[in-house]
Design a protein around this motif. Structure first.
Motif, PDB file in Angstrom:
ATOM      1  N   ALA A 247       0.487  -1.232  -0.139  1.00 23.73           N
ATOM      2  CA  ALA A 247      -0.344   0.431  -0.266  1.00 23.73           C
ATOM      3  C   ALA A 247       0.722   1.039   0.268  1.00 23.73           C
ATOM      4  CB  ALA A 247      -0.659  -0.031   0.972  1.00 23.73           C
ATOM      5  N   LEU A 248       2.028   1.235   1.023  1.00 21.08           N
ATOM      6  CA  LEU A 248       2.434   2.195   1.387  1.00 21.08           C
ATOM      7  C   LEU A 248       3.715   2.490  -0.556  1.00 21.08           C
ATOM      8  CD1 LEU A 248       3.858   4.305   3.090  1.00 21.08           C
ATOM      9  CD2 LEU A 248       6.137   2.449   3.344  1.00 21.08           C
ATOM     10  N   LEU A 249       3.740   1.534  -1.334  1.00 22.77           N
ATOM     11  CA  LEU A 249       4.486   1.832  -2.754  1.00 22.77           C
ATOM     12  C   LEU A 249       2.669   2.595  -3.880  1.00 22.77           C
ATOM     13  CD1 LEU A 249       7.030  -0.732  -2.830  1.00 22.77           C
ATOM     14  CD2 LEU A 249       6.935   1.721  -2.317  1.00 22.77           C
ATOM     15  N   THR A 250       1.259   2.600  -3.711  1.00 25.08           N
ATOM     16  CA  THR A 250       0.852   2.811  -4.208  1.00 25.08           C
ATOM     17  C   THR A 250       0.485   4.677  -5.113  1.00 25.08           C
ATOM     18  OG1 THR A 250      -0.532   3.274  -2.962  1.00 25.08           O
ATOM     19  CG2 THR A 250      -0.714   1.278  -4.433  1.00 25.08           C
ATOM     20  N   GLU A 251       0.096   4.956  -5.893  1.00 25.49           N
ATOM     21  CA  GLU A 251       0.188   6.085  -6.169  1.00 25.49           C
ATOM     22  C   GLU A 251      -1.038   7.113  -5.560  1.00 25.49           C
ATOM     23  OE1 GLU A 251      -0.495   7.387 -10.813  1.00 25.49           O
ATOM     24  OE2 GLU A 251       1.065   6.138 -10.852  1.00 25.49           O
ATOM     25  N   ASP A 252      -1.438   5.817  -5.055  1.00 20.73           N
ATOM     26  CA  ASP A 252      -2.838   6.542  -3.957  1.00 20.73           C
ATOM     27  C   ASP A 252      -2.082   7.249  -2.785  1.00 20.73           C
ATOM     28  OD1 ASP A 252      -4.520   6.659  -5.642  1.00 20.73           O
ATOM     29  OD2 ASP A 252      -5.483   4.713  -5.384  1.00 20.73           O
ATOM     30  N   MET A 253      -1.375   6.747  -1.564  1.00 27.34           N
ATOM     31  CA  MET A 253      -0.906   6.642  -0.854  1.00 27.34           C
ATOM     32  C   MET A 253      -0.147   7.884  -0.366  1.00 27.34           C
ATOM     33  SD  MET A 253      -0.191   6.174   2.643  1.00 27.34           S
ATOM     34  CE  MET A 253       1.282   6.669   3.315  1.00 27.34           C
ATOM     35  N   GLY A 254       0.528   8.916  -1.943  1.00 31.23           N
ATOM     36  CA  GLY A 254       0.887   9.549  -2.016  1.00 31.23           C
ATOM     37  C   GLY A 254      -0.731  10.562  -2.761  1.00 31.23           C
ATOM     38  N   GLU A 255      -1.309  10.625  -2.872  1.00 32.05           N
ATOM     39  CA  GLU A 255      -2.546  11.453  -2.827  1.00 32.05           C
ATOM     40  C   GLU A 255      -3.695  11.595  -1.506  1.00 32.05           C
ATOM     41  OE1 GLU A 255      -5.757  13.069  -4.283  1.00 32.05           O
ATOM     42  OE2 GLU A 255      -4.204  13.326  -4.671  1.00 32.05           O
ATOM     43  N   ALA A 256      -3.018  10.667  -1.316  1.00 34.42           N
ATOM     44  CA  ALA A 256      -4.004  10.416   0.110  1.00 34.42           C
ATOM     45  C   ALA A 256      -3.211  11.632   1.539  1.00 34.42           C
ATOM     46  CB  ALA A 256      -4.071   8.950   1.117  1.00 34.42           C
ATOM     47  N   VAL A 257      -2.025  11.453   1.153  1.00 38.62           N
ATOM     48  CA  VAL A 257      -0.764  11.692   2.303  1.00 38.62           C
ATOM     49  C   VAL A 257      -0.943  13.476   1.684  1.00 38.62           C
ATOM     50  CG1 VAL A 257       1.282  12.973   2.812  1.00 38.62           C
ATOM     51  CG2 VAL A 257       0.420  10.231   2.484  1.00 38.62           C
ATOM     52  N   GLY A 258      -0.462  14.341   0.720  1.00 34.34           N
ATOM     53  CA  GLY A 258      -0.801  15.234  -0.353  1.00 34.34           C
ATOM     54  C   GLY A 258      -2.707  15.968   0.113  1.00 34.34           C
ATOM     55  N   ALA A 259      -3.696  14.710   0.247  1.00 36.15           N
ATOM     56  CA  ALA A 259      -5.155  15.464   0.692  1.00 36.15           C
ATOM     57  C   ALA A 259      -4.972  16.194   2.166  1.00 36.15           C
ATOM     58  CB  ALA A 259      -5.751  14.417  -0.082  1.00 36.15           C
ATOM     59  N   PHE A 260      -4.573  14.790   2.936  1.00 32.78           N
ATOM     60  CA  PHE A 260      -4.165  15.256   4.132  1.00 32.78           C
ATOM     61  C   PHE A 260      -4.081  16.198   4.180  1.00 32.78           C
ATOM     62  CE2 PHE A 260      -2.304  15.217   8.646  1.00 32.78           C
ATOM     63  CZ  PHE A 260      -3.726  14.983   9.242  1.00 32.78           C
ATOM     64  N   ILE A 261      -3.157  16.993   4.026  1.00 37.62           N
ATOM     65  CA  ILE A 261      -2.066  18.095   4.305  1.00 37.62           C
ATOM     66  C   ILE A 261      -2.302  19.480   4.152  1.00 37.62           C
ATOM     67  CG2 ILE A 261       0.348  19.533   3.258  1.00 37.62           C
ATOM     68  CD1 ILE A 261       1.518  16.432   3.735  1.00 37.62           C
ATOM     69  N   GLU A 262      -3.359  18.840   3.105  1.00 38.75           N
ATOM     70  CA  GLU A 262      -4.315  20.024   1.910  1.00 38.75           C
ATOM     71  C   GLU A 262      -5.372  20.512   2.089  1.00 38.75           C
ATOM     72  OE1 GLU A 262      -3.766  19.394  -2.091  1.00 38.75           O
ATOM     73  OE2 GLU A 262      -1.399  19.168  -2.314  1.00 38.75           O
ATOM     74  N   LYS A 263      -5.819  19.605   3.232  1.00 41.73           N
ATOM     75  CA  LYS A 263      -7.513  19.544   3.551  1.00 41.73           C
ATOM     76  C   LYS A 263      -8.356  19.041   2.549  1.00 41.73           C
ATOM     77  CE  LYS A 263      -5.792  21.904   8.024  1.00 41.73           C
ATOM     78  NZ  LYS A 263      -4.198  22.071   7.551  1.00 41.73           N
ATOM     79  N   ARG A 264      -7.970  18.329   1.908  1.00 41.69           N
ATOM     80  CA  ARG A 264      -8.912  18.239   1.117  1.00 41.69           C
ATOM     81  C   ARG A 264      -9.750  16.532   0.866  1.00 41.69           C
ATOM     82  NH1 ARG A 264      -6.747  15.765  -3.123  1.00 41.69           N
ATOM     83  NH2 ARG A 264      -4.600  16.147  -3.126  1.00 41.69           N
ATOM     84  N   PRO A 265     -10.657  15.826  -0.097  1.00 42.98           N
ATOM     85  CA  PRO A 265     -11.059  14.256  -0.361  1.00 42.98           C
ATOM     86  C   PRO A 265      -9.477  14.249  -0.344  1.00 42.98           C
ATOM     87  CG  PRO A 265     -12.856  15.863  -0.286  1.00 42.98           C
ATOM     88  CD  PRO A 265     -11.828  17.290  -0.862  1.00 42.98           C
ATOM     89  N   ALA A 266      -9.592  13.229  -0.644  1.00 43.21           N
ATOM     90  CA  ALA A 266      -8.347  12.702  -2.024  1.00 43.21           C
ATOM     91  C   ALA A 266      -9.340  11.935  -2.806  1.00 43.21           C
ATOM     92  CB  ALA A 266      -7.990  11.123  -0.696  1.00 43.21           C
ATOM     93  N   ASN A 267      -8.533  11.804  -4.282  1.00 48.46           N
ATOM     94  CA  ASN A 267      -8.946  11.623  -5.330  1.00 48.46           C
ATOM     95  C   ASN A 267      -8.006  10.203  -5.879  1.00 48.46           C
ATOM     96  OD1 ASN A 267     -10.613  11.392  -7.792  1.00 48.46           O
ATOM     97  ND2 ASN A 267      -8.976  12.414  -9.227  1.00 48.46           N
ATOM     98  N   TYR A 268      -8.287   9.355  -5.451  1.00 50.61           N
ATOM     99  CA  TYR A 268      -8.087   7.927  -5.702  1.00 50.61           C
ATOM    100  C   TYR A 268      -8.559   7.541  -7.213  1.00 50.61           C
ATOM    101  CZ  TYR A 268      -7.623   8.085  -0.020  1.00 50.61           C
ATOM    102  OH  TYR A 268      -7.123   7.921   0.749  1.00 50.61           O
TER     103      TYR A 268
END
Length: 271
Positions: A247-268
């Protein structure tokens, strides 16, 4: 926006947000299972297996019963086994009927059973095979096999029920074949919610699941049920470690972290 498909015996409704609602549609027979209904439900669930738009499945039923179990008025040989011996034909029919339990349990997408009425015998087993159950005040469970001269352990109940409520509680329910009413279903932990509209509540739960990454959800279901029978803590944690590394190596993991930092819903993207 929603869309729907249906066969004579099941309906499938596709809702916004990746939720599909599959309903048993044999209300005039209390949704009792014959080979035709087994075929229809299998086809509906298999159609959703590789549907990238569907993330979670809600399994409900039309009419006043979730399912009365096996249709004893429609006991007949499994098509294609007419020339088999009595034992061989009976085993083939049994294996076909029970195939729905592992299909639901091992389906790659979470399945939430919305039980609005009686779930007896095979109907109870189908509900237990789901990942989550929501029941209405009119719901009940009963291991009805034992009432008709059979053992109560059938369709996976001897696996699911002890894992969910413990061996002692399971033994009492299975050996008596009694009706377990909705409040007790909730108290035993067999359902997460007791509500007047279980389909609506199941859809709410489904949408809270679809807020997470598809890979993370799929791996959570897989690891949870695999580790129910893990031989040791070390074996369980080894499977967890494998999953988390992937899971750590998926692109969605990076998207989730970015969404958390930017306080927005993740776009998986499930990548």
């Amino acid at each position: 926006m929603t869309s729907s498909t249906e066969t004579a015996l099941t309906t499938t409704e596709h809702l916004d947000g990746g939720v599909a609602v599959v309903r048993l549609n044999r209300p005039d027979h209390l949704n009792a299972f014959n080979f035709d209904l087994v075929d229809a439900l299998e086809a509906a669930l298999e159609a959703l297996r590789h549907d990238v738009e569907t993330r979670v499945i809600v399994l409900g039923a039309e009419g006043r019963a979730f399912s009365a179990g096996l249709d004893l008025a429609d006991l007949r040989p499994l098509p294609g086994t007419e020339g088999f011996g009595r034992v061989q034909g009976g085993l083939a029919a049994q294996e076909r009927l029970v195939s729905l339990a592992p299909l639901i349990h091992h389906h790659p997408k979470p399945i939430i059973a919305a039980v609005g009425g009686a779930a007896a015998g095979m109907g109870m087993a189908i509900a237990l095979a789901a990942d989550i159950r929501v029941v209405s005040p009119k719901a009940s469970f009963a291991a009805a096999f034992i009432r008709v001269g059979l053992g109560a352990c059938d369709f996976g109940t001897s696996y699911f029920l002890p894992h969910l409520v413990g061996a002692g509680r399971a033994a009492e329910i299975l050996l008596t074949g009694r009706k377990v009413p909705a409040p007790e279903i909730l108290d035993l932990g067999l359902a997460s919610d007791l509500v007047d509209e279980p389909i609506e509540r199941a859809i709410e739960i489904a949408r809270s699941i679809t807020a997470h990454s598809p890979f993370g959800v799929a791996m959570t279901k897989q690891v949870l049920w695999a580790n129910i029978t893990a031989p040791s803590l070390e074996a369980a944690m080894a499977l967890e470690n494998r999953t988390q590394t992937l899971a750590l190596l998926t692109e969605d993991m990076g998207e989730a972290v970015g969404a958390f930092i930017e306080k927005r819903p993740a776009n998986y993207a499930n990548r």
